[in-house]
Design an enzyme around this catalytic site. Structure first.
Site, PDB file in Angstrom:
ATOM      1  N   ASP A 161       0.814  -1.213   0.000  1.00 58.11           N
ATOM      2  CA  ASP A 161       0.000   0.000   0.000  1.00 58.11           C
ATOM      3  C   ASP A 161       0.847   1.262   0.000  1.00 58.11           C
ATOM      4  O   ASP A 161       2.001   1.259   0.445  1.00 58.11           O
ATOM      5  CB  ASP A 161      -0.913   0.031   1.230  1.00 58.11           C
ATOM      6  CG  ASP A 161      -1.923  -1.097   1.242  1.00 58.11           C
ATOM      7  OD1 ASP A 161      -2.282  -1.582   0.156  1.00 58.11           O
ATOM      8  OD2 ASP A 161      -2.357  -1.480   2.347  1.00 58.11           O
ATOM      9  N   LYS A 162       0.255   2.351  -0.451  1.00 59.78           N
ATOM     10  CA  LYS A 162       0.935   3.650  -0.499  1.00 59.78           C
ATOM     11  C   LYS A 162       1.572   4.001   0.848  1.00 59.78           C
ATOM     12  O   LYS A 162       2.740   4.388   0.906  1.00 59.78           O
ATOM     13  CB  LYS A 162      -0.065   4.733  -0.899  1.00 59.78           C
ATOM     14  CG  LYS A 162       0.472   6.155  -0.772  1.00 59.78           C
ATOM     15  CD  LYS A 162      -0.623   7.188  -0.987  1.00 59.78           C
ATOM     16  CE  LYS A 162      -0.095   8.596  -0.695  1.00 59.78           C
ATOM     17  NZ  LYS A 162      -1.158   9.628  -0.802  1.00 59.78           N
TER      18      LYS A 162
END
Length: 349
Positions: A161-162
């Site tokens: 994820d970011k």
């Protein structure tokens, strides 16, 4: 309708279903199929592929017929069952190569390891066409096969994820990508994450088993379906490493790689990740109802302004040498600072 008439049965992990970027096909050959080399058969049967990709998949032992590895010269027969695991096909469109100061702790002719900082998006999508890891990889790998023609996914076989920090492995050749994808498919990649969660699980060590799929209420959130009525199978092994009272540091080992797997599984257990806004961890869940404690937590939120999740280690078989390799990344400064605050808090209780 028979399986042969339906064509390939595809179980593809993509941007909608998981963090492991591969596609899996199961094909039952038609009764009237003429004898044909398997590489030619697959080239015509599978979409968005190439002869080189098919041949590299066979060389990587990612193609089996009736449960057995075969050579490119194998001639398929009626009712043969063929299984194929391939790296995900390149996405359509172009990507702008951007020079970036990527943290690459290891690189060889087949692959490289990237230590991704929190806040960096892995690949371009709506609202994030520039500044992504793929933009940086497209520049770094510009002269390699996976970087030609501006492909949107140079080398990726999985992602994080970011706002999760940590390690990613990138394949630099078609063979390496296929080989790594096969390891992800068979769950032989060793992945360990560190997470700071609210509270403390009842069991110091345990396993969470529960299908994960998009929530029917909010498509941005992944829900856990323990009865398997929706989503895909997901397995997370966890162990409590240190309890600070209101929060605990845990280690998570993944068998599967579903989108938001650790975040969704820990919320399902009642222990969302510290400062995970998507899964309810960005508010005080445990601890005294005092002004000083609230101020302490808010200050720690500011030190770690994202979910407390770090992809700490990766272990896998190097595609060409066949040797097992292992990589580990230290905690980034924001995560380390938050832990130091909780250490101080626990020592004062």
């Amino acid at each position: 309708m028979t399986e042969a008439e339906q064509g390939p049965e595809i179980d593809a992990n993509d941007s909608e279903s998981g963090d492991e970027l591969y596609e899996h096909h199961r094909i039952v050959v038609d009764r009237g199929q003429e004898l044909l080399r398997i590489d030619k058969f697959l080239l015509h049967r599978l979409g968005n592929t190439s002869r080189n990709k098919v041949q590299e998949a066979i060389r990587a032992e990612a193609v089996q017929v009736n449960g057995q590895v075969v050579k490119p010269s194998y001639r398929i027969k009626p009712l043969d069952t063929i299984t194929v695991t391939l790296s995900e096909p390149p996405r359509t469109g172009k990507v702008l190569p951007e020079p970036m100061d990527l943290d690459i702790p290891y690189e060889d002719a087949d692959l490289l390891i990237v230590n991704k900082p929190a806040g960096m998006v892995v690949h371009p999508a709506f609202g994030h066409w520039e500044g992504t890891l793929v933009n940086g990889l497209a520049y770094h790998l510009a002269n390699l096969p996976t970087g030609r023609n501006g492909e949107i996914r140079p080398g990726l076989v999985h992602r994080i994820d970011k706002d999760t920090s940590g390690l990613l492995v990138i394949g630099k050749t078609e063979f390496a990508m296929t080989h790594l994808s096969l390891q992800f498919f068979h769950h032989t990649i060793r992945r360990r994450y560190l997470a700071l969660v609210w509270g403390a699980p009842k069991e110091a060590k345990g396993t969470v088993r529960g299908h994960i799929g998009r929530s029917v209420r909010d498509r941005k959130v992944q829900a856990v379906y323990p009865d398997g009525e929706q989503g895909k199978s997901a397995v997370t092994h966890y162990e409590v490493l240190r309890s600070y009272g209101p929060v605990s540091l845990i280690s998570c080992v993944l068998e599967t790689g579903r989108t938001h797997q650790i975040r969704a599984h820990m919320q399902y257990l009642g222990h969302p990740l510290f400062n995970d806004a998507t899964y309810g961890g960005n508010r005080i869940r445990v601890g005294p109802n005092t002004a000083s404690y609230r101020a302490f937590v808010e200050n720690t939120f500011q030190l770690l302004p994202r979910q407390a999740l770090h992809a700490q280690s990766l272990g896998f078989v190097q595609p060409t040498t066949g040797q097992e390799v292992f990589f580990e990344a230290e905690l980034p400064p924001d995560f380390a600072a938050a832990l130091a605050k909780w250490e101080t808090y626990a020592a004062q209780q």
